[in-house]
Write a protein that holds these residues in place. Structure first.
Motif: not given
Length: 382
Positions: A71-81
């Protein structure tokens, strides 16, 4: 010919009011924010339930895509980490409700969101804080057996890119440029993908400009056919086909020429938002675009020359027709003049009682007509 993009979609509900009859229904303009009656924001309802504009969503870390489609929200959170991670979210004609939810997750500006839904923008580059909004016009050549006054030669669409620190969102309208092959090719170039979201922006822009080159080459073939038809005396050379070709060329020109300014901004040395390595790639795209612009301008000049040549031929043909009419009128005037003289009914006229008067008049008429016909033919009037 004209931009074939998605139409605005109606957002919102009627609340407790009964719906109006269909005959009184009016289109509702797409807005970037929907409010309740008291002015507070409310969650917009999708215009087409069950339909999603998300084509693909990938998480890329250190130039390599992570397995799965998160999901794009989960992917964005992972990318920021992650240190070198970013998300590429691909959309195809999203509706206002879905685009509003995505904008809330990625922090997109409402004006850019409205532009992405409408898809009626010219090529441009805008900055909204750390997010860059790039608009591209796409073009594709339409195959046709014969160029007619109704032929669609160039199909256009739009691709919009939201480029942020940890993400890139591509919004595609129309089918002039599909981005799935671009994603597949880019995923095979790990070194380039390490450059982050701007590597995706380069790959998409490069694909769009490559399609420009293909369209320009195919348009040259159509112009050769038009030029041959105009100077072929056995062909009708309908002027409507030339006008149709000019309209299609104008449509293509609107997609190509305005893109020069955004690319100049992206390749400028003072632009620190684009990595230096990626700026080199953008300069290559700019060179290809300059070549296409030169071709389009030369095609425009050539098409104007073809049009002027055809108009001149029409004028010459009309003059030739008038000369033919005048020549036959002169031949007919001989018969009219002689018949008028001997039809005046005077009693004292020579040759009235001559035995060979009638065949003599025929002989004079035919002789003069033959002499005039030969003279007009020799001078190119007949």
């Amino acid at each position: 010919m004209t931009d074939r993009v998605a139409r605005d979609r109606t957002a919102g509900q009627h609340g407790d009011r009964p719906p109006r009859p269909r005959a009184w229904a009016a289109p509702v303009r797409a807005m970037s924010r929907i409010l309740n009656a008291d002015g507070s924001p409310r969650t917009p309802q999708p215009t087409r339930p069950g339909r999603s504009g998300i084509v693909d969503c990938g998480l890329y870390v250190d130039g390599e895509r992570r397995p799965g489609r998160p999901q794009y929200a989960d992917a964005l959170a992972d990318a920021r980490r992650e240190r070198d991670g970013f998300v590429w979210l691909g959309l195809h004609e999203p509706d206002l409700a879905e685009m509003t939810e995505i904008a809330a997750t990625f922090g997109l500006h409402e004006l850019a969101v409205e532009d992405a839904v409408k898809a009626e923008q010219r090529p441009k580059l805008e900055h909204f804080g750390e997010i860059v909004f790039l608009v591209l016009r796409t073009a594709r050549y339409c195959e046709h057996a014969e160029l007619t006054e109704n032929s669609e030669v160039v199909e256009t669409g739009q691709v919009m890119l939201f480029i942020g620190p940890n993400f890139v969102i591509s919004v595609r309208h129309g089918d002039a440029c599909r981005l799935s092959p671009v994603r597949a090719d880019l995923e095979a170039k790990r070194d380039l993908l390490r450059q982050g979201p701007w590597a995706v922006a380069y790959a998409v822009t490069d694909r769009v400009v490559d399609l420009y080159l293909e369209v320009a080459d195919r348009l040259e073939d159509d112009l050769d056919v038009l030029e041959a038809d105009v100077f072929d005396r056995q062909s009708s050379g309908r002027i409507q086909r030339i006008y149709q070709m000019k309209r299609e060329l104008v449509e293509f020109k609107r997609a190509v020429v305005p893109l020069q300014r955004p690319l100049m901004t992206l390749t400028a040395q003072v632009n620190r938002a684009v990595p230096q390595e990626v700026r080199r790639y953008f300069r290559d795209v700019q060179d290809h675009l300059s070549r296409t612009v030169e071709q389009v301008n030369s095609y425009d000049d050539l098409l104007n020359s073809i049009l002027q040549a055809r108009l001149a031929q029409v004028t010459v043909d009309q003059n030739n027709d008038m000369r033919k009419i005048a020549a036959w009128a002169a031949i007919g005037a001989v018969w009219t003049a002689i018949a008028g003289i001997y039809g005046m009914n005077f009693q004292n006229m020579p040759e009235l009682t001559w035995t060979y008067g009638y065949p003599g008049v025929w002989a004079v008429n035919l002789t003069l007509s033959f002499v005039l016909y030969r003279w007009f033919r020799r001078n190119g009037w007949l």
